[in-house]
Design a protein around this motif. Structure first.
Motif, PDB file in Angstrom:
ATOM      1  N   UNK A 352       0.839  -1.214   0.000  1.00 47.78           N
ATOM      2  CA  UNK A 352       0.000   0.000   0.000  1.00 47.78           C
ATOM      3  C   UNK A 352       0.867   1.254   0.000  1.00 47.78           C
ATOM      4  N   UNK A 353       1.917   1.239   0.827  1.00 45.39           N
ATOM      5  CA  UNK A 353       2.802   2.401   0.903  1.00 45.39           C
ATOM      6  C   UNK A 353       3.514   2.634  -0.429  1.00 45.39           C
ATOM      7  N   UNK A 354       3.968   1.537  -1.061  1.00 45.39           N
ATOM      8  CA  UNK A 354       4.662   1.667  -2.346  1.00 45.39           C
ATOM      9  C   UNK A 354       3.727   2.231  -3.404  1.00 45.39           C
ATOM     10  N   UNK A 355       2.507   1.699  -3.475  1.00 49.21           N
ATOM     11  CA  UNK A 355       1.541   2.188  -4.473  1.00 49.21           C
ATOM     12  C   UNK A 355       1.235   3.660  -4.242  1.00 49.21           C
ATOM     13  N   UNK A 356       1.058   4.033  -2.973  1.00 46.23           N
ATOM     14  CA  UNK A 356       0.759   5.435  -2.672  1.00 46.23           C
ATOM     15  C   UNK A 356       1.931   6.332  -3.041  1.00 46.23           C
ATOM     16  N   UNK A 357       3.149   5.902  -2.728  1.00 42.24           N
ATOM     17  CA  UNK A 357       4.327   6.697  -3.071  1.00 42.24           C
ATOM     18  C   UNK A 357       4.501   6.815  -4.583  1.00 42.24           C
ATOM     19  N   UNK A 358       4.297   5.699  -5.289  1.00 45.50           N
ATOM     20  CA  UNK A 358       4.394   5.736  -6.752  1.00 45.50           C
ATOM     21  C   UNK A 358       3.356   6.694  -7.323  1.00 45.50           C
ATOM     22  N   UNK A 359       2.147   6.654  -6.762  1.00 44.87           N
ATOM     23  CA  UNK A 359       1.082   7.549  -7.239  1.00 44.87           C
ATOM     24  C   UNK A 359       1.428   9.010  -6.978  1.00 44.87           C
ATOM     25  N   UNK A 360       1.944   9.287  -5.785  1.00 48.02           N
ATOM     26  CA  UNK A 360       2.316  10.665  -5.437  1.00 48.02           C
ATOM     27  C   UNK A 360       3.447  11.163  -6.333  1.00 48.02           C
ATOM     28  N   UNK A 361       4.462  10.320  -6.516  1.00 51.62           N
ATOM     29  CA  UNK A 361       5.570  10.699  -7.384  1.00 51.62           C
ATOM     30  C   UNK A 361       5.091  10.897  -8.819  1.00 51.62           C
ATOM     31  N   UNK A 362       4.209  10.008  -9.257  1.00 50.66           N
ATOM     32  CA  UNK A 362       3.685  10.089 -10.620  1.00 50.66           C
ATOM     33  C   UNK A 362       2.916  11.393 -10.826  1.00 50.66           C
ATOM     34  N   UNK A 363       2.019  11.696  -9.880  1.00 46.03           N
ATOM     35  CA  UNK A 363       1.211  12.916  -9.980  1.00 46.03           C
ATOM     36  C   UNK A 363       2.106  14.151  -9.934  1.00 46.03           C
ATOM     37  N   UNK A 364       3.046  14.157  -8.993  1.00 46.59           N
ATOM     38  CA  UNK A 364       3.961  15.307  -8.860  1.00 46.59           C
ATOM     39  C   UNK A 364       4.780  15.501 -10.133  1.00 46.59           C
ATOM     40  N   UNK A 365       5.253  14.402 -10.672  1.00 46.19           N
ATOM     41  CA  UNK A 365       6.070  14.466 -11.878  1.00 46.19           C
ATOM     42  C   UNK A 365       5.281  15.031 -13.057  1.00 46.19           C
ATOM     43  N   UNK A 484      12.553  11.334 -10.181  1.00 49.91           N
ATOM     44  CA  UNK A 484      11.279  10.857  -9.659  1.00 49.91           C
ATOM     45  C   UNK A 484      10.806   9.620 -10.419  1.00 49.91           C
ATOM     46  N   UNK A 485      10.947   9.645 -11.751  1.00 52.01           N
ATOM     47  CA  UNK A 485      10.560   8.488 -12.555  1.00 52.01           C
ATOM     48  C   UNK A 485      11.411   7.275 -12.204  1.00 52.01           C
ATOM     49  N   UNK A 486      12.695   7.496 -11.977  1.00 50.62           N
ATOM     50  CA  UNK A 486      13.590   6.398 -11.586  1.00 50.62           C
ATOM     51  C   UNK A 486      13.160   5.798 -10.258  1.00 50.62           C
ATOM     52  N   UNK A 487      12.815   6.652  -9.304  1.00 56.10           N
ATOM     53  CA  UNK A 487      12.367   6.166  -7.993  1.00 56.10           C
ATOM     54  C   UNK A 487      11.088   5.347  -8.146  1.00 56.10           C
ATOM     55  N   UNK A 488      10.178   5.816  -9.009  1.00 58.20           N
ATOM     56  CA  UNK A 488       8.963   5.063  -9.271  1.00 58.20           C
ATOM     57  C   UNK A 488       9.293   3.661  -9.771  1.00 58.20           C
ATOM     58  N   UNK A 489      10.238   3.593 -10.704  1.00 59.10           N
ATOM     59  CA  UNK A 489      10.589   2.295 -11.274  1.00 59.10           C
ATOM     60  C   UNK A 489      11.346   1.428 -10.273  1.00 59.10           C
ATOM     61  N   UNK A 490      12.061   2.021  -9.347  1.00 57.38           N
ATOM     62  CA  UNK A 490      12.693   1.231  -8.279  1.00 57.38           C
ATOM     63  C   UNK A 490      11.612   0.496  -7.487  1.00 57.38           C
ATOM     64  N   UNK A 491      10.570   1.226  -7.115  1.00 63.36           N
ATOM     65  CA  UNK A 491       9.462   0.611  -6.380  1.00 63.36           C
ATOM     66  C   UNK A 491       8.758  -0.442  -7.231  1.00 63.36           C
ATOM     67  N   UNK A 492       8.494  -0.104  -8.493  1.00 61.09           N
ATOM     68  CA  UNK A 492       7.765  -1.025  -9.370  1.00 61.09           C
ATOM     69  C   UNK A 492       8.554  -2.313  -9.589  1.00 61.09           C
ATOM     70  N   UNK A 493       9.850  -2.202  -9.873  1.00 63.04           N
ATOM     71  CA  UNK A 493      10.680  -3.390 -10.106  1.00 63.04           C
ATOM     72  C   UNK A 493      10.792  -4.211  -8.824  1.00 63.04           C
ATOM     73  N   UNK A 494      10.918  -3.540  -7.684  1.00 63.78           N
ATOM     74  CA  UNK A 494      10.978  -4.254  -6.403  1.00 63.78           C
ATOM     75  C   UNK A 494       9.698  -5.049  -6.179  1.00 63.78           C
TER      76      UNK A 494
END
Length: 868
Positions: A352-365, A484-494
């Motif tokens: 849940x935390x990863x999805x929320x962080x990815x969403x926040x980073x995505x929206x901010x980006x 930010x996109x790289x961080x998103x992909x770190x979470x997604x790949x993990x």
């Protein structure tokens, strides 16, 4: 000296405040004249009342001032909302992607929250949740604690303890122990047998019936909603009489709401414990304590409670908080059959935390990308006098639009997916619609607040001249977007790696060699246990008749061409494997609780056990209930047994060391419990009970015909009953149903995180190609091919995805290695899981980027240069 007579001052102020200036003086003059006239003719009080009445009468629309509000904040905000909405419609792609990020992120987090909250609040709907304790006994220092009915075994009297408010006894009887008969139809379910004060301790909701009196009558029975529906359909069950096998008649006196999903206690109906003198099972107790209760002190007081009992001379009695039995102290009892795993809760929290962080980073980006594309427009506004306050107001207006749309969409999605989601995870939620909307709104507001805060922190002073001339260098800002996109992909790949490991572990448990042949094994119950009701003659007559039927059934089963082998005994992975205290005779070992399996001599051959030493039970050499046992390899190693001739074990319940049991054989270890546990020592005894389940090895090609023949034989001796059977392979799948569903849920949310990351990458690619449209045109003019342009644009993003893979791999390895420690039998962390996750991420990123790159590369360069 009396006060001078004057009109009411507050009434005059009221008229001055509301009336037009040209009317106020004239109206107040007329009213003043009338005031003095009335005062002279009548009284001061009447004059004042009349003045107020006339003043209020003049406050009408035609007479009111038309005030002109200066510097109103409402009108500019309306303008900001109009501009924000216009921008929302104009940039459809980014607006839709941004809205998707909010909706998917908050909605996914909310769904995970429902499951996590259900797990963490298990049993907490009982008001006495924190004050309930369960007495347990430990046979020796190496044993696990087992729940026990101290009132039954030790004649415990808790009224002697001031810290104990009361105690109740509970007994759980599984579907194989009792059958309900109504209109000559037989129904089975789990029975809770308990004291009349049960509802003083537990807050299960009665739909019909008085909770304080309903269990005082020994002839009453309480059914759950589901059980009542099974037996009575849509008819009213209240007052109807149900026969319970060998236990008498009971009338339906209450209907209980179905047990909620966040209850560790499950049953289908409730019976009063005083309806019978003995139910054949010891059961367990619950103690209700008060605020003066101190666990350590109380445990010291009752520690030696069992020493007066011949079977518990070396035991230690203590208590376990009911609040800890779901996660921390799982007890071996059928009543509290549901147990949770904190690692599962923590895993889903992390998702849940990863999805929320990815969403926040995505929206901010995406919003940052949009802001950088509008810098020229912002500069023009600055030249015309717009200040920082105006830009902040625009930002707030934009976020409020996103907030409104998001809340509506998330709530609609919840209404659509709620039935399927709750059914899939077997969840019941006790939330009103208002509570759901409040939680969704709170989550969305938090999302908007965090992203707005990030946007405000990114606000910098813009040089209007440089922005208008195109000299503004926003490379640093764009690189921040790449980060930010790289961080998103770190979470997604993990998450992809984690999903691969979770799925691999699930497949490992499903396909692991169990130490016996699990194929085409079928188990079913045929005969019910005959309960002794005090009449020896009647008991002997029924037992003799059942023995004849039993011999006939065994003979008929042996004739069926589809049956390879059959025996009687508990299937591995059944919940009836109980523990008993055993020790090695003439040794320093103490009694330790060891699992027990009751079988007949054909059991080893039927399920395919391997004999390591000695032999298994034999019809020609052994008699049932003779003091002979077979153990597994784990038990042999536990007690250090080498020579079977000298190997004798004692059971403290069955005579102790004075009546030892000879070990006649050792079988290879086989799994008989959930694979999250190690194979523990096991004692196998030869108990050929008529009411034991039959286990058949069925020929695959004749499977269905054999089942139909057995069902026909079953109905001959059990009319009006439905024949049911268990296929071991199906039972194994059912046993891992929880793991399967959590794995599937994990995969879905991982897919969501990957999609969100891809959306973010697509937005970055869109902005990058638009920014470099002139460069692309020049390259094509000087001879660059479409393929070369695509490679140039795509490679710029692939390196960030590769960097994300490099960062995600060690992080994932560390956490998944820790996660696998929760399983006694675990798969390996294969390299191909990591490589596959990286390859999948790269392929998805390429598909995301190449489409936009191809669109830009295939454009006519003349148009691109002319546009610039």
């Amino acid at each position: 000296m009396s006060k001078p007579l004057t009109p009411p001052s507050y009434a005059e102020k009221l008229l001055n405040w509301f009336l037009k200036e040209e009317l106020a003086e004239e109206v107040m003059g007329d009213l003043e004249e009338k005031f003095y006239t009335t005062a002279n003719k009548h009284s001061k009080g009447k004059a004042r009342r009349n003045y107020w009445y006339q003043a209020f009468n003049y406050i009408r629309p035609f007479a009111l001032k038309r005030t002109k509000v200066k510097n109103s904040s409402i009108s500019p905000m309306k303008l900001h909302f109009k501009l924000a909405f216009r921008l929302f419609k104009k940039n459809t792609l980014i607006s839709f992607a941004s809205l998707t990020s909010i909706v998917v992120g908050v909605f996914s987090t909310f769904l995970i929250y429902l499951w996590v909250n259900s797990e963490l609040t298990t049993d907490q709907f009982h008001s006495n949740y924190a004050n309930l304790y369960i007495p347990v006994v430990q046979q020796s220092a190496v044993d696990e604690f087992q729940p026990i009915n101290t009132s039954l075994f030790f004649k415990a009297d808790y009224s002697e303890f001031s810290e104990v408010e009361g105690s109740i006894q509970t007994i759980f009887l599984g579907p194989n122990r009792l059958k309900l008969v109504y209109n000559n139809q037989v129904y089975r379910g789990g029975a809770l047998v308990t004291d009349s004060t049960f509802f003083d301790y537990f807050d299960f909701e009665l739909i019909n019936g008085n909770p304080s009196k309903i269990l005082t009558d020994p002839s009453n029975i309480i059914l759950t909603e589901s059980m009542a529906q099974r037996v009575f359909g849509d008819t009213d069950p209240m007052g109807e009489v149900i026969e319970i096998s060998q236990r008498g008649s009971f009338q339906v006196a209450g209907i209980l709401e179905d047990i909620p999903s966040n209850s560790s206690m499950t049953f289908d109906f409730i019976l009063p414990i005083h309806a019978q003198s003995f139910w054949g099972v010891g059961g367990m107790e619950f103690l209700l304590v008060n605020n003066s209760f101190n666990k350590s002190e109380f445990d010291e007081k009752i520690a030696k409670m069992g020493h007066s009992h011949s079977q518990f001379k070396e035991s230690t009695v203590s208590t376990v908080p009911f609040s800890e039995t779901y996660f921390n102290e799982p007890l071996d009892t059928e009543l509290l059959s549901k147990h949770g795993q904190m690692y599962e809760v923590n895993t889903m929290r992390l998702v849940a935390m990863v999805i929320l962080l990815v969403s926040i980073l995505n929206f901010t980006n995406m919003q940052s990308t949009l802001s950088f594309s509008l810098l020229k427009a912002k500069s023009i506004k600055q030249i015309h006098g717009a200040g920082k306050k105006d830009f902040i107001s625009e930002l707030i207006a934009s976020r409020l639009i996103y907030l409104t749309f998001s809340i509506i969409l998330i709530y609609v999605l919840f209404l659509i997916f709620k039935p399927a989601y709750l059914s899939f995870l077997n969840l019941t939620i006790d939330m009103t619609e208002l509570e759901v909307i409040t939680l969704i709104s709170a989550g969305t507001c938090l999302f908007i607040f965090l992203t707005t805060l990030a946007a405000l922190l990114q606000t910098v002073k813009v040089s209007s001249l440089r922005a208008l001339s195109g000299q503004l260098n926003n490379t640093r800002s764009f690189n921040a977007g790449k980060v930010l996109t790289t961080v998103q992909y770190v979470f997604a790949i993990a998450l992809i790696i984690a999903t691969g490991v979770v799925f691999k572990q699930f497949q490992y448990m499903q396909n692991k060699d169990l130490g016996f042949n699990k194929e085409n094994l079928v188990s079913f119950s045929f005969f019910d246990r005959i309960e002794y009701a005090g009449d020896q003659e009647d008991f002997s007559k029924k037992s003799s008749e059942q023995k004849k039927n039993y011999d006939f059934v065994k003979n008929e089963l042996s004739k069926l061409p589809g049956v390879e082998q059959f025996s009687q005994g508990d299937l591995p992975f059944s919940t009836v494997n109980s523990g008993m205290p055993w020790k090695l005779v003439n040794s320093n070992f103490e009694y330790s609780d060891t699992k027990l399996l009751t079988v007949d001599p054909n059991y080893a051959q039927t399920i395919g056990l391997k004999i390591l030493k000695g032999r298994f039970f034999s019809d020609s050499l052994d008699v049932q209930r003779q003091n002979k046992i077979v153990i597994n390899k784990a038990a042999m190693e536990f007690w250090g047994i080498e020579d079977l001739d000298d190997a004798k074990l004692a059971n403290s319940y069955w005579g102790g060391e004075g009546e030892p049991w000879q070990v006649i054989g050792v079988v290879e270890d086989f799994h008989y419990e959930h694979l999250s546990r190690k194979i523990a020592p096991l004692i196998i005894v030869n108990f050929e009970d008529i009411d034991s389940d039959f286990t058949l090895r069925v020929r695959e090609e004749r499977f269905q015909a054999t089942i139909e023949s057995v069902a026909e034989l079953f109905r001959t001796f059990n009319p009006n009953q439905t024949f049911s059977y268990t296929v071991l392979e199906d039972q194994l799948r059912t046993q891992y149903e929880r793991e399967k569903k959590l794995t599937q849920t994990f995969m879905v949310f991982t897919l969501i995180a990957v999609i969100l990351s891809s959306i973010g990458l697509f937005t970055m690619a869109l902005y990058e190609t638009q920014k470099r449209i002139k460069e692309i045109g020049i390259r094509k003019v000087v001879g660059a091919s479409v393929q070369q342009v695509i490679t140039l644009l795509s490679s710029n993003f692939m390196k960030w995805v590769l960097l994300a893979f490099v960062i995600a791999s060690p992080i994932s390895w560390y956490f998944m290695d820790k996660w696998l420690d929760n399983f006694a039998n675990q798969t390996t962390l294969s390299w191909w899981v990591f490589a596959g996750a990286g390859l999948l991420a790269i392929i998805l990123a390429m598909l995301t980027v190449i489409g936009q790159s191809y669109s830009a590369a295939s454009q006519n360069p003349i148009k691109a240069l002319r546009h610039e």
